[in-house]
Design an enzyme around this catalytic site. Structure first.
Site, PDB file in Angstrom:
ATOM      1  N   CYS A  61     -73.421   9.638  69.106  1.00  0.00           N
ATOM      2  CA  CYS A  61     -73.536  11.066  69.439  1.00  0.00           C
ATOM      3  C   CYS A  61     -73.605  11.154  70.962  1.00  0.00           C
ATOM      4  O   CYS A  61     -73.027  10.315  71.646  1.00  0.00           O
ATOM      5  CB  CYS A  61     -74.750  11.689  68.748  1.00  0.00           C
ATOM      6  N   ALA A  62     -74.298  12.124  71.489  1.00  0.00           N
ATOM      7  CA  ALA A  62     -74.387  12.266  72.944  1.00  0.00           C
ATOM      8  C   ALA A  62     -75.384  11.280  73.552  1.00  0.00           C
ATOM      9  O   ALA A  62     -75.080  10.592  74.524  1.00  0.00           O
ATOM     10  CB  ALA A  62     -74.763  13.696  73.320  1.00  0.00           C
TER      11      ALA A  62
END
Length: 106
Positions: A61-62
């Site tokens: 993800c981020a």
């Protein structure tokens, strides 16, 4: 939860590992791990059947928070899932290549 560090993930990526990105499409197009397949967290349950049960799946993800949740969900579903520590942000910060746009391939 199971988490993999950036160095180990980079090695797995070089070896052709399956990577799924659980961010939203607008985040994905701004830059993602080359070859990562977009599966937003909110839609992950509808894609579980598409994932292999005989090979590791790396979840990014981020920053590593959503991927931890996603990996936990996938593990409970019988998938050999690993959350990528630091996420795409750490991948980029480490100088690894990034793909922009909606294409999964580099």
């Amino acid at each position: 939860m199971r988490e993999i560090d950036q160095r180990s993930f980079a090695a797995a990526h070089r070896d052709g590992a399956l990577v799924i990105d659980v961010r939203e499409p607008f985040e994905y197009v701004e830059g993602h791990v080359p070859g990562a397949r977009l599966m937003p967290l909110g839609q992950l349950s509808s894609h579980v059947s598409e994932l292999p049960r005989n090979a590791p799946v790396y979840v990014v993800c981020a920053s590593g928070n959503r991927s931890l949740s996603a990996a936990g969900y996938l593990i409970a579903a019988g998938i050999d899932a690993w959350s990528v520590a630091g996420g795409t942000g750490a991948w980029i910060h480490s100088g690894h290549p990034v793909t922009r746009g909606m294409h999964a391939a580099a």
